[in-house]
Design an enzyme around this catalytic site. Structure first.
Site, PDB file in Angstrom:
ATOM      1  N   ARG A   1      30.986 -22.399 -10.840  1.00 31.24           N
ATOM      2  CA  ARG A   1      30.763 -23.647 -10.089  1.00 31.24           C
ATOM      3  C   ARG A   1      29.407 -24.256 -10.436  1.00 31.24           C
ATOM      4  NH1 ARG A   1      31.221 -21.669  -5.299  1.00 31.24           N
ATOM      5  NH2 ARG A   1      33.451 -22.064  -5.121  1.00 31.24           N
TER       6      ARG A   1
ATOM      7  N   HIS B   1      28.915 -28.004 -11.698  1.00 31.15           N
ATOM      8  CA  HIS B   1      28.091 -28.958 -10.953  1.00 31.15           C
ATOM      9  C   HIS B   1      26.925 -29.468 -11.791  1.00 31.15           C
ATOM     10  CE1 HIS B   1      29.428 -28.087  -6.540  1.00 31.15           C
ATOM     11  NE2 HIS B   1      30.452 -28.136  -7.380  1.00 31.15           N
TER      12      HIS B   1
ATOM     13  N   ASN C   1      26.106 -29.102  -3.114  1.00 28.93           N
ATOM     14  CA  ASN C   1      25.493 -27.858  -3.593  1.00 28.93           C
ATOM     15  C   ASN C   1      24.906 -27.004  -2.480  1.00 28.93           C
ATOM     16  OD1 ASN C   1      25.977 -28.344  -6.344  1.00 28.93           O
ATOM     17  ND2 ASN C   1      24.170 -29.642  -6.506  1.00 28.93           N
TER      18      ASN C   1
ATOM     19  N   HIS D   1      39.785 -22.394  -9.404  1.00 30.89           N
ATOM     20  CA  HIS D   1      39.924 -21.991  -8.013  1.00 30.89           C
ATOM     21  C   HIS D   1      40.839 -20.774  -7.858  1.00 30.89           C
ATOM     22  CE1 HIS D   1      38.585 -26.136  -6.227  1.00 30.89           C
ATOM     23  NE2 HIS D   1      37.594 -25.445  -6.770  1.00 30.89           N
TER      24      HIS D   1
END
Length: 327
Positions: free
Chosen positions: A63, A67, A95, A194
């Site tokens: 992640r 990001h 975040n 995911h």
């Protein structure tokens, strides 16, 4: 072990054949071959040391890479602390509650500074780390292009605006992907990340009690899953920070069960289950739910695309000595 090795080699050679030549712009698979030959070993060991203590770090580092690349390109900006000149991305809403693993990248960077001073960028470390945790979780291997340089600034505002939200409809998420040079297929493929990790209750609670302000649960959510989630995340504010697995079938195993969940109306986030509301994305979901190797191959290819978004090379940016601050 033999089947796993066949799986990795099959995906590796498929991706190589799709993405040849071996350089893109000024990025190169062997960029640090002479200047820091110990790079792969140091990154792999640093990631493994963290992963063996906490398998959840796999989803966290993946992640973190996503990001970073989604906010003004893959430049390590997500790693920067606030300064007098800018408010960084670490405390931006997307975040603040979900991004972690900064200390792992910092530790690897410190090891590399001892082995190869002022040579390897923080963003390249993060990009390699994301690949390593996928492999450690049972997912595909892909070759990582290297030679990115670290950015000199970060933006709280950009992070809040550019990162996709689990509450957004598919068309808005698609627009954010398109702005990064990614397409509808990349949305479906990268959402497959995911298959590992957890989400906090506040990111999906409205599906359980007040879907679209109806005062009722999401009618498309599997009934047994709904009951379990309502137990985990009761309709009280104090439960907002509790967590539930994004893929309850295989919480820490990187596989294609995420897509099988969507087919069975068992996707956790609205943005996940929304992939079944569009005929194009639904067809892709069904394919990946049936053919895991197709998912592995396409995931590797999409990760390579993601890792090339808005990179700095040549004399742009810098090689940070400490990932949390510019030199």
């Amino acid at each position: 072990m033999g089947r796993n090795m066949f799986h990795y080699l099959t995906v590796f050679f498929c991706v190589i054949s799709i993405l040849a030549p071996l350089t893109v712009g000024q990025l190169d698979y062997s960029f640090y071959e002479r200047s820091c030959p110990s790079l792969p070993r140091i990154v792999r060991w640093g990631v493994w040391s963290a992963y063996r203590n906490d398998s959840r770090i796999a989803a966290a580092l993946l992640r973190l890479h996503f990001h970073d690349c989604f906010v003004n390109g893959c430049d390590g900006s997500v790693l920067l602390d606030d300064t007098n000149d800018f408010k960084g991305e670490k405390n931006a809403l997307p975040n603040r509650n979900s991004a972690r693993g900064y200390e792992i990248i910092d530790s690897i960077k410190a090891d590399l500074e001892r082995a190869c001073p002022s040579t390897v960028s923080c963003v390249d470390i993060l990009t390699l780390a994301a690949r390593e945790v996928v492999v450690m979780s049972g997912g595909p291997y892909w070759p990582v292009l290297l030679g990115r340089r670290d950015g000199l600034t970060a933006s709280d505002k950009a992070a809040n605006e550019q990162l996709p939200s689990p509450f957004e409809p598919l068309d808005k998420i698609a627009a954010k992907f398109t702005a990064k040079g990614l397409d509808l297929k990349d949305i479906v493929v990268l959402s497959g990340a995911h298959t590992i990790g957890y989400a906090q209750c506040f990111t999906f609670k409205r599906r359980l009690f007040n879907f679209q302000n109806s005062g009722k649960p999401d009618p498309n959510l599997d009934s047994s899953m709904l009951s379990n989630l309502q137990s985990t995340c009761p309709n009280r504010d104090e439960s907002n920070s509790k967590i539930a697995p994004l893929d309850f079938q295989s919480v820490s195993r990187f596989d294609n069960s995420y897509y099988r969940n969507l087919v069975n109306n068992s996707g956790l986030l609205e943005s996940d289950q929304a992939l079944m509301s569009n005929s194009q994305t639904a067809d892709m979901v069904k394919s990946y739910s049936s053919y895991p190797y197709l998912f592995y191959q396409d995931f590797a290819a999409s990760m390579l695309k993601l890792g090339n978004v808005g990179v700095l090379t040549g004399q742009s940016g810098q090689i940070r000595k400490i990932c949390g601050s510019v030199n």
